[in-house]
Structures are given as structure tokens and as C-alpha cells.
Design a protein around this motif. Sequence first.
Motif, PDB file in Angstrom:
ATOM      1  N   MET A  18      -8.189  -3.387  -3.888  1.00  9.15           N
ATOM      2  CA  MET A  18      -7.278  -2.336  -4.322  1.00  9.15           C
ATOM      3  C   MET A  18      -7.916  -1.485  -5.415  1.00  9.15           C
ATOM      4  O   MET A  18      -7.644  -0.282  -5.518  1.00  9.15           O
ATOM      5  N   GLN A  80       2.335  -3.541   3.239  1.00  9.46           N
ATOM      6  CA  GLN A  80       1.021  -2.982   3.554  1.00  9.46           C
ATOM      7  C   GLN A  80       1.005  -2.157   4.846  1.00  9.46           C
ATOM      8  O   GLN A  80       0.443  -1.048   4.853  1.00  9.46           O
ATOM      9  N   VAL A  83       2.472   1.253   4.129  1.00 15.42           N
ATOM     10  CA  VAL A  83       1.581   2.088   3.316  1.00 15.42           C
ATOM     11  C   VAL A  83       0.446   2.645   4.165  1.00 15.42           C
ATOM     12  O   VAL A  83       0.113   3.839   4.092  1.00 15.42           O
ATOM     13  N   THR A  87      -0.110   6.719   4.672  1.00 14.68           N
ATOM     14  CA  THR A  87      -1.193   7.334   3.918  1.00 14.68           C
ATOM     15  C   THR A  87      -2.210   8.069   4.798  1.00 14.68           C
ATOM     16  O   THR A  87      -3.007   8.861   4.289  1.00 14.68           O
ATOM     17  N   ALA A 130       4.795   6.839   0.310  1.00 19.66           N
ATOM     18  CA  ALA A 130       4.066   5.572   0.217  1.00 19.66           C
ATOM     19  C   ALA A 130       4.123   4.949  -1.174  1.00 19.66           C
ATOM     20  O   ALA A 130       3.928   3.740  -1.323  1.00 19.66           O
ATOM     21  N   TRP A 134       3.455   1.033  -2.207  1.00 20.73           N
ATOM     22  CA  TRP A 134       2.106   0.782  -2.731  1.00 20.73           C
ATOM     23  C   TRP A 134       2.173   0.168  -4.124  1.00 20.73           C
ATOM     24  O   TRP A 134       1.466  -0.806  -4.422  1.00 20.73           O
ATOM     25  N   LEU A 200      -8.220  -0.328   1.518  1.00 18.52           N
ATOM     26  CA  LEU A 200      -6.798  -0.667   1.577  1.00 18.52           C
ATOM     27  C   LEU A 200      -6.498  -1.565   2.770  1.00 18.52           C
ATOM     28  O   LEU A 200      -5.681  -2.488   2.684  1.00 18.52           O
TER      29      LEU A 200
END
Length: 427
Positions: A18, A80, A83, A87, A130, A134, A200
Motif C-alpha cells: 500500500m 479491496q 476499490v 479506481t 473509492a 480505501w 494495490l
Amino acid sequence: MLSLLAPPRRYRWNYSAMGLDISLFVLALSFASSYGLLPLFVSHLSDSNLAVGAIPALRAATLLPPIFVAGLTERLRRKQPFVLGVTVFERVPYLIMAVATPLLALSHPTALLWLFYALLAITTFSAGVAMPAWLDLIARMIPADWRGRFFGLSSALGGLLGVAGSAGAAALLARFDWVVGIALCFAIAFVCLTLSFICLVFAREPVEADNPARPREGTAWRQLPAIVRRDQNLRRYLAALLLVTAASPTAAFYIVDAKGALGLSDGTAGLYATVLLASATAGNLLWGSLGDRIGHKRVVVAGALCTGLAPLLALMVRDPRWGPLGYGVVFLLAGLATSALQLTALTFIIDLAPAAQRPTYVGLANAAQAPCALGAPLLGAALADARGYPALFALTALLALAGAFLVARAVHDPRAAGGEVARAEVV
């Protein structure tokens, strides 16, 4: 030494994955800076201050979606995949701009300008959707007493890379004509965002225990007024955020003002983005460490003070003989302010929020800033057109310093007594 830079072993994979996501994202934005390249790009397509002011206004659109998706985010067992899906739309617009700029810049500049605005709206809206998921993902991956250092170190690494990136962007603008130089900057930004996305993907989301208290969407919405009424500390913090947010978009006008008042070229003006990133990098290291040790409230105050001091200095550095050096200090302060406020936007609101309501508190904090963040750049552009940049800079300095005073005097830091102390004053 490792114990000061890395958390316990079980957190290190996500800490690295991350962290690299953030670092590469910061590197990408160094090639498409909202305070450097984007205002220069728009200034070539339009001579209107309103056109430049639309950049921070559209960037502020990222503040609106979190409150609408907070309930959905709280109900998601896994954050996850959500996201990752959202994204993608945050990153692809840079590829489109890299292709469209050489095709449209000279033949259809107005069409390119509107395409740019549309893509900027898409990328910022996607970022806003997001953001709660996140940030909740980060909160579950990184222990509370490491979040400041996590955000600070990862942003600092991104800043170090970004200093080179912004210098590279300035070199591209100096070597090529503006069309080719800007198109290359957009292309490199997309490459870096793709690498960030890969990091990510490789992060490992912790398994969350079932939470039967997840609210329905309508229930979450009905709770918002009650949360604001009940949490006095949150109310005061939101009021201070309004003042500081109203002042922050002024930074987008610094580079345009410096270029016009001091007679600088695109390449020379672009070097100010390097100064901003260098100071933001140093700030990330400083603020992250200080926040973990003395509390993130004090970092909020420092960021608001820097936000107010930058426009005050910009009022005094308009002489072409020494103004270029003085404006470098303006961008240094702007970088320190940006790093402080961006860090605390991610850390202090987590400190304020009960764990089960983190997405809702993030959404509230973002939504509270949205009216000022959306309106201030446009009103500021109108004020600059009518009264000039000095009037704009004087007003925003007053707003930011008032925000710093309110946080310092009225907002309680939940960690002030050490550890996870009582959340907020309740009335």
C-alpha cells in the motif's frame, strides 16, 4: 533502525504494497500537478482565470461521493475488489489526455479544454467513490500507532520520486513545444498510475469478522444529522475545515500569478512544482512522525498556518528583481501546507471516528468541505478578475489563519491523553 521505519512483521507486506501504491500515485501526479502542469495547460487553451479556477473546483468533486457511498462501504465485507474496480476510472483519463492533446490542442483547443474538464471530473469523482473503502482498508491493514508514519513515509518516498518527476516534467516543457511536452507528461503519469494499480492488486485484505450492526443505506443517511449534533468535537473540526478549505484552492493561482507578474517561461515556472514537491516530501516525513508522537491535531494547525502564510508572502514578492526567489518560498509553504492537510485528512478523521463508523465520518468530513472546495476556486477566480490577485491572496490568508485558530483553541485531540482515549465531546 528498522523498528522505527517498519511495523511488526505481520503488517509489513501490506505496509509495503500500500505504501508503494501511494508513492507511485504521488509520482504520477508530479507529472500532472494541479498546481503546476494543469494550470499551465489550461492557460494555453484559455486566458480566463475562471478556466484555471475550474481545476481545483473539479478536483474538489472528490469530496462529494464519499457521503453517498459511506453506507454501502460499511456493509461491504471486502473492500479491496470495490476499490480496484472503481479506481480504473481514476487512472484511464490520463491515457486519453495523452492521446487527445497532440490531436486537438492546435486545431480544436476549446474542444480539448472541455474534454479535459470532463476527464478531470471522471477521475476525481472515481477517487471520491473509492476513498471511504480505501481508507477503511488502510485502517484495517495498518495499526493505529503506525498510520502517521505509514502515510508520511509512503508520501515522502512518492515526493522524492516526484521531485525527479516534476523536474523531468519541467525539462520536457523546456525542450519540447507545449503540446508535445504536456502530452508526454500525461503519458508518463498514466504509466506510473498503472504501476500503482499493480501494487494495490497485490495487497492482502485482512478478513473481517461479521458485523451485524452494518446499517442499511437509509439508516446511515438518517444517522448523519444525529452524529453531527451529538459529536461537538466533530462539529468544531468541520467548521475549521470549511475555513481552511476555502483558502486552499488559491495555490492553483500561484503559478499563473508568478508567470505573469515576474515574466517567467513555462519551463521556469514549472520548476516551482519541483519546489512544492520537495517541500511536501520533507513535510510528509516531518508531519507523519510528529503526528504519531504528538497528535495529528497539531499537524492540522501547522498545515493551516502554512496555508495562511503562503498568500501573505505572495503579496510581497511581486518585484521581478527578487520575486522569483520569494515565490520559491511561497511554493515551499504551499508544499508544507499540502502535505500536512492531506496527511491529516487521512489520519485525524480516523482518530475522531468510532471504528465501525469510519466510512461515515470520512464521508461527513469530505461532504462538509465540498461547498467551499467547489465554490471557492470559482469565486476566487472572479475576485482575481475583478480586483486582482492581491485581493484574493489577502482574503484567503485571513480564512486559513482563522481556521488554524479554531482548531488550536476549540478542537480536542482524542489521542491527547495517550492511546485510544474517548472519542469526542458529546452534548
